[in-house]
Design a protein around this motif. Sequence first.
Motif, PDB file in Angstrom:
ATOM      1  N   PHE A 106       0.870  -1.170   0.000  1.00  0.00           N
ATOM      2  CA  PHE A 106       0.000   0.000   0.000  1.00  0.00           C
ATOM      3  C   PHE A 106       0.914   1.230   0.000  1.00  0.00           C
ATOM      4  N   ILE A 107       0.641   2.174  -0.908  1.00  0.00           N
ATOM      5  CA  ILE A 107       1.568   3.306  -1.062  1.00  0.00           C
ATOM      6  C   ILE A 107       0.984   4.586  -0.478  1.00  0.00           C
ATOM      7  N   ILE A 108       1.682   5.137   0.520  1.00  0.00           N
ATOM      8  CA  ILE A 108       1.308   6.424   1.115  1.00  0.00           C
ATOM      9  C   ILE A 108       2.357   7.452   0.704  1.00  0.00           C
ATOM     10  N   ALA A 109       1.951   8.401  -0.141  1.00  0.00           N
ATOM     11  CA  ALA A 109       2.881   9.464  -0.524  1.00  0.00           C
ATOM     12  C   ALA A 109       2.780  10.604   0.476  1.00  0.00           C
ATOM     13  N   THR A 110       3.827  11.441   0.517  1.00  0.00           N
ATOM     14  CA  THR A 110       3.829  12.598   1.412  1.00  0.00           C
ATOM     15  C   THR A 110       4.081  13.849   0.580  1.00  0.00           C
ATOM     16  N   SER A 111       3.572  14.972   1.082  1.00  0.00           N
ATOM     17  CA  SER A 111       3.720  16.222   0.345  1.00  0.00           C
ATOM     18  C   SER A 111       3.591  17.383   1.324  1.00  0.00           C
ATOM     19  N   ALA A 112       4.282  18.475   1.041  1.00  0.00           N
ATOM     20  CA  ALA A 112       4.129  19.674   1.878  1.00  0.00           C
ATOM     21  C   ALA A 112       2.891  20.461   1.465  1.00  0.00           C
ATOM     22  N   LYS A 113       2.320  20.086   0.319  1.00  0.00           N
ATOM     23  CA  LYS A 113       1.105  20.778  -0.151  1.00  0.00           C
ATOM     24  C   LYS A 113      -0.102  19.857   0.006  1.00  0.00           C
ATOM     25  N   ALA A 120      -5.149  11.309   3.250  1.00  0.00           N
ATOM     26  CA  ALA A 120      -5.341  10.525   4.473  1.00  0.00           C
ATOM     27  C   ALA A 120      -4.815  11.322   5.659  1.00  0.00           C
ATOM     28  N   THR A 121      -5.582  11.359   6.755  1.00  0.00           N
ATOM     29  CA  THR A 121      -5.081  11.945   7.998  1.00  0.00           C
ATOM     30  C   THR A 121      -4.120  10.935   8.637  1.00  0.00           C
ATOM     31  N   TYR A 122      -3.469  11.357   9.721  1.00  0.00           N
ATOM     32  CA  TYR A 122      -2.535  10.455  10.385  1.00  0.00           C
ATOM     33  C   TYR A 122      -3.269   9.278  11.036  1.00  0.00           C
ATOM     34  N   GLU A 123      -4.440   9.551  11.574  1.00  0.00           N
ATOM     35  CA  GLU A 123      -5.242   8.463  12.161  1.00  0.00           C
ATOM     36  C   GLU A 123      -5.669   7.450  11.109  1.00  0.00           C
ATOM     37  N   ALA A 153       0.247   6.761  -5.988  1.00  0.00           N
ATOM     38  CA  ALA A 153       0.050   6.474  -4.559  1.00  0.00           C
ATOM     39  C   ALA A 153      -1.414   6.143  -4.293  1.00  0.00           C
ATOM     40  N   ASP A 154      -1.639   5.312  -3.287  1.00  0.00           N
ATOM     41  CA  ASP A 154      -3.015   4.999  -2.894  1.00  0.00           C
ATOM     42  C   ASP A 154      -3.638   6.162  -2.132  1.00  0.00           C
ATOM     43  N   VAL A 155      -2.862   6.780  -1.265  1.00  0.00           N
ATOM     44  CA  VAL A 155      -3.304   7.993  -0.551  1.00  0.00           C
ATOM     45  C   VAL A 155      -2.118   8.953  -0.422  1.00  0.00           C
ATOM     46  N   VAL A 156      -2.442  10.212  -0.146  1.00  0.00           N
ATOM     47  CA  VAL A 156      -1.412  11.221   0.139  1.00  0.00           C
ATOM     48  C   VAL A 156      -1.673  11.729   1.563  1.00  0.00           C
ATOM     49  N   LEU A 157      -0.633  11.683   2.383  1.00  0.00           N
ATOM     50  CA  LEU A 157      -0.766  12.062   3.788  1.00  0.00           C
ATOM     51  C   LEU A 157      -0.982  13.577   3.915  1.00  0.00           C
ATOM     52  N   THR A 158      -1.813  13.983   4.864  1.00  0.00           N
ATOM     53  CA  THR A 158      -2.010  15.411   5.167  1.00  0.00           C
ATOM     54  C   THR A 158      -0.650  16.057   5.458  1.00  0.00           C
ATOM     55  N   PRO A 159      -0.392  17.248   4.926  1.00  0.00           N
ATOM     56  CA  PRO A 159       0.889  17.912   5.220  1.00  0.00           C
ATOM     57  C   PRO A 159       1.046  18.193   6.710  1.00  0.00           C
ATOM     58  N   ILE A 160       2.274  18.413   7.125  1.00  0.00           N
ATOM     59  CA  ILE A 160       2.564  18.821   8.499  1.00  0.00           C
ATOM     60  C   ILE A 160       2.359  20.333   8.584  1.00  0.00           C
ATOM     61  N   TYR A 161       1.479  20.762   9.467  1.00  0.00           N
ATOM     62  CA  TYR A 161       1.327  22.199   9.679  1.00  0.00           C
ATOM     63  C   TYR A 161       1.873  22.568  11.047  1.00  0.00           C
ATOM     64  N   GLY A 162       2.601  23.653  11.098  1.00  0.00           N
ATOM     65  CA  GLY A 162       3.065  24.176  12.380  1.00  0.00           C
ATOM     66  C   GLY A 162       2.039  25.167  12.878  1.00  0.00           C
ATOM     67  N   SER A 173      13.561  16.279   8.809  1.00  0.00           N
ATOM     68  CA  SER A 173      12.642  16.653   9.898  1.00  0.00           C
ATOM     69  C   SER A 173      11.243  16.122   9.623  1.00  0.00           C
ATOM     70  N   ALA A 174      10.800  16.215   8.368  1.00  0.00           N
ATOM     71  CA  ALA A 174       9.454  15.742   8.018  1.00  0.00           C
ATOM     72  C   ALA A 174       9.329  14.241   8.261  1.00  0.00           C
ATOM     73  N   VAL A 175      10.353  13.486   7.883  1.00  0.00           N
ATOM     74  CA  VAL A 175      10.335  12.039   8.125  1.00  0.00           C
ATOM     75  C   VAL A 175      10.219  11.765   9.623  1.00  0.00           C
ATOM     76  N   ALA A 176      11.019  12.463  10.424  1.00  0.00           N
ATOM     77  CA  ALA A 176      11.012  12.236  11.876  1.00  0.00           C
ATOM     78  C   ALA A 176       9.619  12.479  12.451  1.00  0.00           C
ATOM     79  N   ILE A 177       9.004  13.592  12.067  1.00  0.00           N
ATOM     80  CA  ILE A 177       7.680  13.939  12.603  1.00  0.00           C
ATOM     81  C   ILE A 177       6.627  12.928  12.152  1.00  0.00           C
ATOM     82  N   ILE A 178       6.660  12.572  10.881  1.00  0.00           N
ATOM     83  CA  ILE A 178       5.636  11.661  10.349  1.00  0.00           C
ATOM     84  C   ILE A 178       5.767  10.269  10.980  1.00  0.00           C
ATOM     85  N   LEU A 179       6.993   9.776  11.139  1.00  0.00           N
ATOM     86  CA  LEU A 179       7.152   8.461  11.783  1.00  0.00           C
ATOM     87  C   LEU A 179       6.685   8.521  13.238  1.00  0.00           C
ATOM     88  N   ASP A 180       6.970   9.618  13.909  1.00  0.00           N
ATOM     89  CA  ASP A 180       6.520   9.776  15.300  1.00  0.00           C
ATOM     90  C   ASP A 180       4.989   9.770  15.362  1.00  0.00           C
TER      91      ASP A 180
END
Lengths: 185, 185
Positions: A106-113, A120-123, A153-162, A173-180
């Motif tokens: 299953f492919i989850i892509a990530t993006s800042a946009k 997909a949300t993190y949950e 990708a099957d889904v794209v993860l919600t971007p990280i917002y500060g 940094s993005a990898v660290a936050i997303i894995l956490d």
Amino acid sequence: MNRLSLALVHYPVVDRDGNIYTTAITNMDVHDIARSAKTFGLDNYYLVTPITAQQELAKTIAGFWTDGTGKLKNFDRSSAMELVSVNNDLDSVVEQELLLTGAMPFIIATSAKPSLEKTATYEEAQKLIKSHKSTLLVFGTGHGLAKTVLDRADVVLTPIYGVDDYNHLSVRSAVAIILDRLRSR
Amino acid sequence: MNRLSLALVHYPVVDRDGNIYTTAITNMDVHDIARSAKTFGLDNYYLVTPITAQQELAKTIAGFWTDGTGKLKNFDRSSAMELVSVNNDLDSVVEQELLLTGAMPFIIATSAKPSLEKTATYEEAQKLIKSHKSTLLVFGTGHGLAKTVLDRADVVLTPIYGVDDYNHLSVRSAVAIILDRLRSR
């Protein structure tokens, strides 16, 4: 636990103007992301680049710690670097996961946009990971993954917002936050 | 919003064997942590080193983006680098925060090892930040902050745990995760 792996893509990614290009592998990306991957219990860290000289560089960096004097010097680094492999393209990564589990990852892509569709949300992503034999988290270098990668990708993860609209995190940094967010106790 | 700032300490920190030493400033620490600090709305990013040549190096790195050609080239990087300042020791950082707010900053130290006393969870830390005019999050380089720094902190944040006992994150990754836990929307 179901498999969760990470791919760091150096091609195809986009530059500042949205053109497709190839980024260089950086030493710090190999080290930092391997340590994050190991900390959060990932199964593989796939470095993706089609450039042979870059593949050799990545193998040398990881190899120093897994085969060479680095292993004796720093066992913790060595056990992180053992997750690293070097790959031509995303297809060969998908094929390896398929061979390991007998099912397409299953492919989850990530993006800042933000993505307009299939977000997909993190949950939601946590649940998706639990319901698939193998999941591949895909990160882009440069200014992000090319549209062709986001499309497959099957889904794209919600971007990280500060706290406001500024979200120019390094990929490390993005990898660290997303894995956490996905894997922390 | 009450002030939240970050100090990255290069002295006094401990090496692998627990001896006090001074680490070198690395380009990637300046860049990655400035971008994380900006993303999560921090007020200042204090680099702490007593070595004059290292202070000059850090000023050159940050200055390229805030004064030089870097500002024209990349405004996003520039606005992150504007948070950076270079300082001799933690005392001078505390003094600057005191001058800005009229109150001593509340000091939250971080460590990869659990503290036996004065530990704060991430929820507790969020409340503490809200109840103080200014809070200073202190991170160590090398193998972590010296005992003297941990001793002067008001609380020590719970370590980041992944899925098992391996938690050898880079300081760049640890900063990203901790700011996300404390400040994300």
